[in-house]
Scaffold this motif. Structure first.
Motif, mmCIF file in Angstrom:
data_model
loop_
_atom_site.group_PDB
_atom_site.id
_atom_site.type_symbol
_atom_site.label_atom_id
_atom_site.label_comp_id
_atom_site.label_asym_id
_atom_site.label_seq_id
_atom_site.Cartn_x
_atom_site.Cartn_y
_atom_site.Cartn_z
ATOM 1 N N GLN A 226 102.035 38.610 103.842
ATOM 2 C CA GLN A 226 100.543 38.225 103.866
ATOM 3 C C GLN A 226 100.452 37.315 102.963
ATOM 4 O O GLN A 226 99.704 36.367 103.183
ATOM 5 C CB GLN A 226 99.849 39.546 103.727
ATOM 6 N N ARG A 227 100.810 37.220 101.712
ATOM 7 C CA ARG A 227 100.730 36.241 100.603
ATOM 8 C C ARG A 227 101.195 35.147 100.998
ATOM 9 O O ARG A 227 100.622 34.036 100.722
ATOM 10 C CB ARG A 227 101.074 36.839 99.258
ATOM 11 N N ALA A 228 102.418 35.015 101.579
ATOM 12 C CA ALA A 228 103.018 33.788 102.140
ATOM 13 C C ALA A 228 102.236 32.999 102.992
ATOM 14 O O ALA A 228 102.058 31.999 102.922
ATOM 15 C CB ALA A 228 104.709 34.214 102.691
ATOM 16 N N VAL A 229 101.664 33.933 104.180
ATOM 17 C CA VAL A 229 100.800 33.155 105.036
ATOM 18 C C VAL A 229 99.587 32.513 104.329
ATOM 19 O O VAL A 229 99.239 31.252 104.640
ATOM 20 C CB VAL A 229 100.210 34.132 106.168
ATOM 21 N N LEU A 230 98.891 33.379 103.267
ATOM 22 C CA LEU A 230 97.619 32.840 102.733
ATOM 23 C C LEU A 230 98.183 31.557 101.903
ATOM 24 O O LEU A 230 97.390 30.652 101.628
ATOM 25 C CB LEU A 230 97.102 33.955 101.528
#
Length: 561
Positions: A226-230
């Motif tokens: 999720q952090r990578a997508v954000l």
């Protein structure tokens, strides 16, 4: 004469005179605030002054006439102004009686010059006698900018993409710049802010799981995804923002100031360009309404001395509404208990005396109480129980809009209690006895008979509470109000209404602009304009509450009779 005095007519006329005087004073005050505040938005004529300085040299300045005043000659005799003869100066030093009426005072005018990058101040005084020539050229441009204030000068050229284009392209380039500025604002305040908000929530969620020893490998991997997508979305939005800024920095205008110096201004900093000396009366009215709308809907700039006051309007209305929602049920329930259920004993009398005395406590004391009890004790406890992952950065254990509303609710609670009790005392006991005789319980009598009849009195208490809370500033300085709020308490991020955030307030805005501003002359009209806006909001809230009260009064008039 004695019979006329005993008839009570003198007291009638005295009361009428007092009411008339109060009404005239209120209307005069409103007229003063309105005239001083609204004149700030009227497009004034721009002049070019050629004057002689103290060294006898001729200089030029462009600006608006801001004020005029008469100065005693004795205060300026030491300046050795060139337009004054030495004989007049010698006679002034010898005896002021030899001066003529024209020489006893000198007129000087205050000119708003702007152009902060060329001069240190926005304003300068010019003596009328030092002015050699005063004109109002039609081609003087008033350039409103995001920073450094207004710029007055003559537009010489427009540079677009490194090439000089015709001056007729100015409206199109201004429209393009405004469109790009809106895109920048949308990216900064919309997509990028939302991504940062989600990243912070994800970080706190990860830390919370880590503190509870519930962060396993699968959960960590999911959080990392999720952090990578954000972060990928953030980089994409950042690239879009840089691209828009590069397009915005493409165009410039070359402007010549009064001293002949040419200055290059980027379209990225320009809000609007007007030629005030070319405007007709109808054009000035349209520009006046436009600038008034911008003042109400825009955000402040330049240490609150320019721009609008929308965040302060929003914060004031939100805080008053929250305060009303909090104080109304508690005040009504307390009044019902004291009047309908509590016995008439010493304890009840002590409570009533305490309620009345609370109305006279200085408001700053409530602010200190709110800071110590609500912010540090209640808010700190909430942080320890529910937001431990965010510590030591406080969530509710810091001043915010919620604690401001609760503090003002306690401040206005005595007003609602006293007003509601007076309304309950006006209701005849026969109505209560009749309802009870027909088989209704005491609770049903209160809900269906007593409260509807007392609703106008309850609304009166709420009106008085709104009027007092909307103008309070001292307690808010301790429990939530700030000079500049980075974001509104209401936005598109869950839970949408963020009661822990700090906010701006019109009352504090007036104090800040009037007493903390680095540029007093420039801020003075905004003080009057903001004061007029605050009075208008208070009047609007009161008118709405009065309309509801009158409607309730008409609705339950038959029941009361």
């Amino acid at each position: 004469m004695q019979s006329w005095y005993k008839s009570g007519s003198p007291w009638v006329w005295l009361s009428a005179a007092g009411v008339s005087f109060s009404l005239i004073a209120v209307l005069g005050l409103l007229w003063l605030i309105a005239s001083r505040g609204l004149s700030y938005f009227w497009p004034a004529e721009v002049y070019q002054f050629d004057f002689t300085d103290e060294q006898g040299q001729t200089q030029s300045v462009i600006g608006e006439i801001y004020d005029r005043e008469q100065v005693p000659y004795a205060q300026v005799a030491h300046l050795n102004l060139p337009f004054l003869s030495s004989e007049s100066a010698d006679s002034e030093q010898a005896s002021g009686e030899h001066l003529t009426n024209e020489q006893q005072t000198l007129e000087r005018i205050l000119i708003k010059t702007g152009n902060r990058e060329l001069t240190n101040l926005d304003f300068r005084w010019l003596f009328q006698g030092s002015i050699v020539k005063q004109s109002s050229p039609e081609h003087i441009a008033v350039i409103e900018r995001r920073k450094n204030g207004d710029f007055y000068g003559f537009i010489d050229a427009i540079v677009s993409g490194g090439q000089v284009v015709e001056l007729s392209q100015l409206p199109l380039l201004l429209a393009r710049a405004r469109n790009l500025q809106q895109q920048v604002k949308k990216l900064e305040r919309g997509e990028i802010r939302s991504v940062n908000f989600e990243l912070e929530r994800l970080r706190l969620h990860e830390r919370k799981l880590l503190m509870k020893n519930q962060l396993d490998q699968n959960t960590q991997q999911e959080i990392n995804q999720q952090r990578a997508v954000l972060e990928q979305n953030y980089r994409a939005f950042e690239q879009s923002l840089n691209s828009v800024r590069e397009q915005l920095m493409r165009d410039q205008i070359i402007v010549t100031a009064a001293n002949g110096r040419q200055v290059s201004l980027d379209f990225a900093d320009i809000l609007q360009i007007t030629y005030n000396n070319q405007l007709t009366t109808l054009d000035k009215v349209g520009l006046f309404l436009k600038q008034l709308a911008v003042f109400v809907s825009d955000e402040p700039r330049e240490a609150n001395t320019e721009g609008g006051v929308f965040p302060a309007i929003f914060g004031t209305v939100l805080m008053v509404l929250l305060m009303t929602i909090i104080v109304s049920p508690f005040g009504v329930v307390a009044a019902i208990y004291l009047h309908e259920y509590a016995g008439k004993n010493t304890f009840t009398r002590v409570i009533r005396i305490a309620v009345i005395n609370l109305a006279g406590v200085p408001s700053i004391v409530y602010g200190v109480f709110g800071l110590g009890f609500f912010v540090y004790l209640v808010g700190g406890s909430i942080d320890n129980l529910f937001f431990g992952e965010a510590l030591p950065a406080p969530t509710f254990g810091t001043p915010g809009v919620l604690w401001s509303a609760v503090t003002l609710a306690i401040l206005t609670l005595p007003v609602v209690i006293v007003s509601t009790e007076e309304g309950l005392a006006r209701i005849p006991s026969s109505l209560r006895h009749g309802s009870l005789a027909l088989g209704a319980t005491k609770a049903e009598t209160l809900w269906r008979i007593i409260l509807p009849i007392a609703s106008p009195a309850i609304m009166t208490g709420i009106i008085l509470a709104i009027a007092r809370a909307a103008g309070e500033v001292a307690p808010l300085m301790l429990v939530g109000v700030v000079k500049i709020a980075p974001s509104l308490p209401l936005d598109g991020d869950f839970p949408f209404l963020h009661l822990e955030r700090k906010f701006m307030h019109l009352g504090f805005h007036i104090y800040d602009v009037g007493f903390q501003s680095p540029n007093i002359e420039a801020a003075r009209p905004l003080v009057y304009a903001t004061a007029l806006l605050l009075v208008s909001i208070i009047v609007a809230l009161n008118v709405g509450a009065v309309a509801i009260r009158n409607r309730l009064r008409e609705k339950y008039r038959a029941l009361e009779q």
